[in-house]
Motif scaffolding. Sequence first.
Motif, PDB file in Angstrom:
ATOM      1  N   UNK A   1       0.742  -1.226  -0.026  1.00  0.00           N
ATOM      2  CA  UNK A   1       0.010   0.041  -0.110  1.00  0.00           C
ATOM      3  C   UNK A   1       0.831   1.363   0.123  1.00  0.00           C
ATOM      4  N   UNK A   2       1.962   1.054   0.858  1.00  0.00           N
ATOM      5  CA  UNK A   2       3.018   2.417   0.965  1.00  0.00           C
ATOM      6  C   UNK A   2       4.246   2.033   0.395  1.00  0.00           C
ATOM      7  N   UNK A   3       4.658   2.850  -0.525  1.00  0.00           N
ATOM      8  CA  UNK A   3       6.045   2.741  -1.202  1.00  0.00           C
ATOM      9  C   UNK A   3       7.015   3.000   0.038  1.00  0.00           C
ATOM     10  N   UNK A   4       7.950   2.365   0.254  1.00  0.00           N
ATOM     11  CA  UNK A   4       8.829   2.545   1.478  1.00  0.00           C
ATOM     12  C   UNK A   4      10.011   3.756   1.112  1.00  0.00           C
ATOM     13  N   UNK A   5      10.033   3.822  -0.290  1.00  0.00           N
ATOM     14  CA  UNK A   5      11.181   4.817  -0.755  1.00  0.00           C
ATOM     15  C   UNK A   5      10.515   6.328  -0.661  1.00  0.00           C
ATOM     16  N   UNK A   6       9.334   6.219  -0.572  1.00  0.00           N
ATOM     17  CA  UNK A   6       8.576   7.620  -0.581  1.00  0.00           C
ATOM     18  C   UNK A   6       8.790   8.187   1.090  1.00  0.00           C
ATOM     19  N   UNK A   7       9.030   7.122   1.915  1.00  0.00           N
ATOM     20  CA  UNK A   7       8.981   7.705   3.242  1.00  0.00           C
ATOM     21  C   UNK A   7      10.676   7.134   3.920  1.00  0.00           C
ATOM     22  N   UNK A   8      11.561   7.868   3.577  1.00  0.00           N
ATOM     23  CA  UNK A   8      12.838   7.563   3.844  1.00  0.00           C
ATOM     24  C   UNK A   8      13.201   8.053   5.427  1.00  0.00           C
ATOM     25  N   UNK A   9      12.566   8.856   5.679  1.00  0.00           N
ATOM     26  CA  UNK A   9      12.735   9.405   7.246  1.00  0.00           C
ATOM     27  C   UNK A   9      12.036   8.364   8.041  1.00  0.00           C
ATOM     28  N   UNK A  10      10.841   7.902   7.907  1.00  0.00           N
ATOM     29  CA  UNK A  10       9.865   6.915   8.741  1.00  0.00           C
ATOM     30  C   UNK A  10      10.714   5.534   8.653  1.00  0.00           C
ATOM     31  N   UNK A  11      11.412   5.260   7.309  1.00  0.00           N
ATOM     32  CA  UNK A  11      12.033   3.911   7.379  1.00  0.00           C
ATOM     33  C   UNK A  11      13.391   3.959   8.147  1.00  0.00           C
ATOM     34  N   UNK A  12      14.098   4.943   7.966  1.00  0.00           N
ATOM     35  CA  UNK A  12      15.382   5.269   8.794  1.00  0.00           C
ATOM     36  C   UNK A  12      14.821   5.214  10.281  1.00  0.00           C
ATOM     37  N   UNK A  13      14.149   5.860  10.714  1.00  0.00           N
ATOM     38  CA  UNK A  13      13.742   6.041  12.175  1.00  0.00           C
ATOM     39  C   UNK A  13      13.098   4.464  12.790  1.00  0.00           C
ATOM     40  N   UNK A  14      12.477   3.715  12.083  1.00  0.00           N
ATOM     41  CA  UNK A  14      11.984   2.599  12.459  1.00  0.00           C
ATOM     42  C   UNK A  14      13.079   1.538  12.397  1.00  0.00           C
ATOM     43  N   UNK A  15      13.917   1.607  11.315  1.00  0.00           N
ATOM     44  CA  UNK A  15      15.143   0.766  11.136  1.00  0.00           C
ATOM     45  C   UNK A  15      16.039   0.767  12.511  1.00  0.00           C
ATOM     46  N   UNK A  16      16.419   1.920  12.899  1.00  0.00           N
ATOM     47  CA  UNK A  16      17.155   2.517  13.891  1.00  0.00           C
ATOM     48  C   UNK A  16      16.409   2.011  15.125  1.00  0.00           C
ATOM     49  N   UNK A  17      15.234   2.004  15.504  1.00  0.00           N
ATOM     50  CA  UNK A  17      14.698   1.837  16.922  1.00  0.00           C
ATOM     51  C   UNK A  17      14.523   0.218  16.942  1.00  0.00           C
ATOM     52  N   UNK A  18      14.124  -0.451  15.828  1.00  0.00           N
ATOM     53  CA  UNK A  18      14.011  -1.785  15.819  1.00  0.00           C
ATOM     54  C   UNK A  18      15.189  -2.451  16.268  1.00  0.00           C
ATOM     55  N   UNK A  19      16.365  -1.666  16.179  1.00  0.00           N
ATOM     56  CA  UNK A  19      17.363  -2.347  16.703  1.00  0.00           C
ATOM     57  C   UNK A  19      17.663  -2.330  18.350  1.00  0.00           C
ATOM     58  N   UNK A  20      16.954  -1.623  19.002  1.00  0.00           N
ATOM     59  CA  UNK A  20      16.869  -1.112  20.433  1.00  0.00           C
ATOM     60  C   UNK A  20      16.405  -2.517  21.283  1.00  0.00           C
ATOM     61  N   UNK A  21      17.072  -2.623  22.230  1.00  0.00           N
ATOM     62  CA  UNK A  21      17.010  -3.801  22.974  1.00  0.00           C
ATOM     63  C   UNK A  21      15.512  -4.019  23.292  1.00  0.00           C
ATOM     64  N   UNK A  22      14.881  -2.796  23.889  1.00  0.00           N
ATOM     65  CA  UNK A  22      13.346  -3.090  24.026  1.00  0.00           C
ATOM     66  C   UNK A  22      12.562  -3.442  22.852  1.00  0.00           C
ATOM     67  N   UNK A  23      12.967  -3.237  21.788  1.00  0.00           N
ATOM     68  CA  UNK A  23      12.113  -3.231  20.484  1.00  0.00           C
ATOM     69  C   UNK A  23      12.489  -5.148  20.271  1.00  0.00           C
ATOM     70  N   UNK A  24      13.686  -5.523  20.229  1.00  0.00           N
ATOM     71  CA  UNK A  24      14.180  -6.713  20.078  1.00  0.00           C
ATOM     72  C   UNK A  24      13.690  -7.687  20.961  1.00  0.00           C
ATOM     73  N   UNK A  25      13.216  -7.266  22.297  1.00  0.00           N
ATOM     74  CA  UNK A  25      12.627  -8.107  23.333  1.00  0.00           C
ATOM     75  C   UNK A  25      11.002  -8.422  22.875  1.00  0.00           C
ATOM     76  N   UNK A  26      10.496  -7.353  22.277  1.00  0.00           N
ATOM     77  CA  UNK A  26       9.225  -7.582  21.894  1.00  0.00           C
ATOM     78  C   UNK A  26       8.865  -7.432  20.280  1.00  0.00           C
ATOM     79  N   UNK A  27       9.564  -8.426  19.239  1.00  0.00           N
ATOM     80  CA  UNK A  27       9.492  -8.149  18.083  1.00  0.00           C
ATOM     81  C   UNK A  27       8.137  -8.513  17.392  1.00  0.00           C
ATOM     82  N   UNK A  28       7.815  -7.755  16.417  1.00  0.00           N
ATOM     83  CA  UNK A  28       6.422  -7.763  15.928  1.00  0.00           C
ATOM     84  C   UNK A  28       6.359  -9.084  15.373  1.00  0.00           C
ATOM     85  N   UNK A  29       5.109  -9.852  15.435  1.00  0.00           N
ATOM     86  CA  UNK A  29       4.990 -11.143  15.149  1.00  0.00           C
ATOM     87  C   UNK A  29       4.436 -11.423  13.775  1.00  0.00           C
TER      88      UNK A  29
END
Length: 200
Positions: free
Chosen positions: A172-200
């Motif tokens: 539905x959404x082209x990732x390339x059209x939202x580079x700031x969001x993609x960068x932001x989410x990619x960075x936070x997904x590496x945070x320990x709290x995110x990694x302890x509760x990964x999206x299923x």
Amino acid sequence: MKLVGMLDSPYVRRVAISLELYGVDFVHEPLSVFSTFNEFARINPVVKAPSLVLEDGTVLMDSSLILDYFEALAPADKKLLPQHAEARAHALQVLGLALAACEKTVQIVYEHHLRPAEKLHEPWIERVTGQLVAAYSLLETHLAQPTDEPLTQAALTAAVAWSFTQLKLPTVLEVDAFPNLQRHASRLEQHPAFRNYPIE
């Protein structure tokens, strides 16, 4: 304390990550509002995820209300929302956009997976999709300036929302059209709290 709900819900996931950041001890019980409806109903007859059972048996529901409770209890160095009015208004603006994006994603998913195909109403889907795009376009602007500041509720919810939409609506959404969001989410997904509760 017990957090009830599946991590494929962005609302459950934002609560789980936030509780870890607050330093709150809890047990996660991954019950589904669909496949384990009756078991969930025994804990909360409303069957709303997330539900949080406090130590005294009180059941809280709705992610924002649950987090409001713990934000009030958190010491100054653990709070996830700014205390100054102007900064808080900005954080709440970002939060509102992220939660709207979650809501619109859920509506689109439910339309396609729960409603019979012959009853799909395309004008409604187009309208909700437009709202989804609007929410993420505004978030994209807000996230134009990268930051390495400690995690805030606004930042973590924006990342949780984007990861959820990308998982559920990858076309539905082209990732390339939202580079700031993609960068932001990619960075936070590496945070320990995110990694302890990964999206299923």
